[in-house]
Design a protein around this motif. Sequence first.
Motif, PDB file in Angstrom:
ATOM      1  N   LYS A 257       0.800  -1.221   0.000  1.00 24.66           N
ATOM      2  CA  LYS A 257       0.000   0.000   0.000  1.00 24.66           C
ATOM      3  C   LYS A 257       0.835   1.275   0.000  1.00 24.66           C
ATOM      4  N   THR A 258       2.136   1.144   0.202  1.00 26.26           N
ATOM      5  CA  THR A 258       2.996   2.331   0.253  1.00 26.26           C
ATOM      6  C   THR A 258       4.275   2.095  -0.536  1.00 26.26           C
ATOM      7  N   THR A 259       4.929   3.170  -0.900  1.00 28.97           N
ATOM      8  CA  THR A 259       6.213   3.044  -1.579  1.00 28.97           C
ATOM      9  C   THR A 259       7.255   2.432  -0.650  1.00 28.97           C
ATOM     10  N   GLN A 260       7.113   2.679   0.644  1.00 28.44           N
ATOM     11  CA  GLN A 260       8.042   2.101   1.605  1.00 28.44           C
ATOM     12  C   GLN A 260       7.888   0.582   1.664  1.00 28.44           C
TER      13      GLN A 260
ATOM     14  N   ARG B 243      22.556   2.420  -9.665  1.00 28.09           N
ATOM     15  CA  ARG B 243      22.547   2.067  -8.243  1.00 28.09           C
ATOM     16  C   ARG B 243      21.732   3.072  -7.439  1.00 28.09           C
ATOM     17  N   ARG B 244      21.843   4.346  -7.790  1.00 27.67           N
ATOM     18  CA  ARG B 244      21.093   5.383  -7.068  1.00 27.67           C
ATOM     19  C   ARG B 244      19.589   5.136  -7.187  1.00 27.67           C
ATOM     20  N   PHE B 245      19.138   4.693  -8.367  1.00 28.61           N
ATOM     21  CA  PHE B 245      17.722   4.404  -8.548  1.00 28.61           C
ATOM     22  C   PHE B 245      17.289   3.254  -7.631  1.00 28.61           C
TER      23      PHE B 245
ATOM     24  N   GLU C 157       9.154   8.389  -3.301  1.00 27.87           N
ATOM     25  CA  GLU C 157       7.888   8.434  -4.023  1.00 27.87           C
ATOM     26  C   GLU C 157       8.001   8.897  -5.468  1.00 27.87           C
ATOM     27  N   SER C 158       9.107   9.476  -5.850  1.00 25.95           N
ATOM     28  CA  SER C 158       9.213  10.022  -7.204  1.00 25.95           C
ATOM     29  C   SER C 158       9.925   9.083  -8.175  1.00 25.95           C
ATOM     30  N   CYS C 159      10.015   7.799  -7.834  1.00 24.70           N
ATOM     31  CA  CYS C 159      10.683   6.843  -8.719  1.00 24.70           C
ATOM     32  C   CYS C 159       9.890   6.658 -10.009  1.00 24.70           C
ATOM     33  N   HIS C 160      10.589   6.354 -11.086  1.00 26.43           N
ATOM     34  CA  HIS C 160       9.960   6.124 -12.384  1.00 26.43           C
ATOM     35  C   HIS C 160       9.350   4.727 -12.414  1.00 26.43           C
ATOM     36  N   LEU C 161       8.073   4.653 -12.749  1.00 27.19           N
ATOM     37  CA  LEU C 161       7.357   3.382 -12.736  1.00 27.19           C
ATOM     38  C   LEU C 161       7.965   2.378 -13.713  1.00 27.19           C
ATOM     39  N   ASN C 162       8.355   2.820 -14.894  1.00 27.22           N
ATOM     40  CA  ASN C 162       8.931   1.911 -15.876  1.00 27.22           C
ATOM     41  C   ASN C 162      10.198   1.246 -15.339  1.00 27.22           C
ATOM     42  N   LYS C 163      11.059   2.020 -14.725  1.00 27.41           N
ATOM     43  CA  LYS C 163      12.282   1.471 -14.151  1.00 27.41           C
ATOM     44  C   LYS C 163      11.952   0.532 -12.988  1.00 27.41           C
ATOM     45  N   ALA C 164      10.984   0.911 -12.165  1.00 25.58           N
ATOM     46  CA  ALA C 164      10.591   0.065 -11.041  1.00 25.58           C
ATOM     47  C   ALA C 164      10.068  -1.280 -11.540  1.00 25.58           C
ATOM     48  N   LEU C 165       9.302  -1.273 -12.623  1.00 21.91           N
ATOM     49  CA  LEU C 165       8.791  -2.518 -13.195  1.00 21.91           C
ATOM     50  C   LEU C 165       9.925  -3.388 -13.715  1.00 21.91           C
ATOM     51  N   LYS C 166      10.962  -2.777 -14.287  1.00 18.26           N
ATOM     52  CA  LYS C 166      12.129  -3.537 -14.756  1.00 18.26           C
ATOM     53  C   LYS C 166      12.824  -4.224 -13.584  1.00 18.26           C
ATOM     54  N   VAL C 167      12.966  -3.504 -12.480  1.00 17.56           N
ATOM     55  CA  VAL C 167      13.602  -4.076 -11.296  1.00 17.56           C
ATOM     56  C   VAL C 167      12.775  -5.250 -10.775  1.00 17.56           C
TER      57      VAL C 167
END
Length: 74
Positions: A5-8, A36-38, A47-57
């Motif tokens: 439910k949260t980015t954390q 690495r910073r991402f 909270e400002s992470c890029h969704l596309n990159k997060a999906l790749k991870v």
Amino acid sequence: MKEIKTTQALGQLIRETRKSQGLTQEQLASISGTGRRFVLDLESGKESCHLNKALKVLTMLGLELYLRQKGEHA
């Protein structure tokens, strides 16, 4: 299935999964085509992470993301 439910909470899941697979942040960044910073920001719940990159991870860790309508049973 784990409810996020949260980015954390998402960051915690990513960190736990990465560590359970014996990967460093640098290794995960390299195989997912991010920096690495991402990965650091993602794991810390920024909270400002890029969704596309997060999906790749998530994909590189073998995790899948499912969305459902609120109130709908899994």
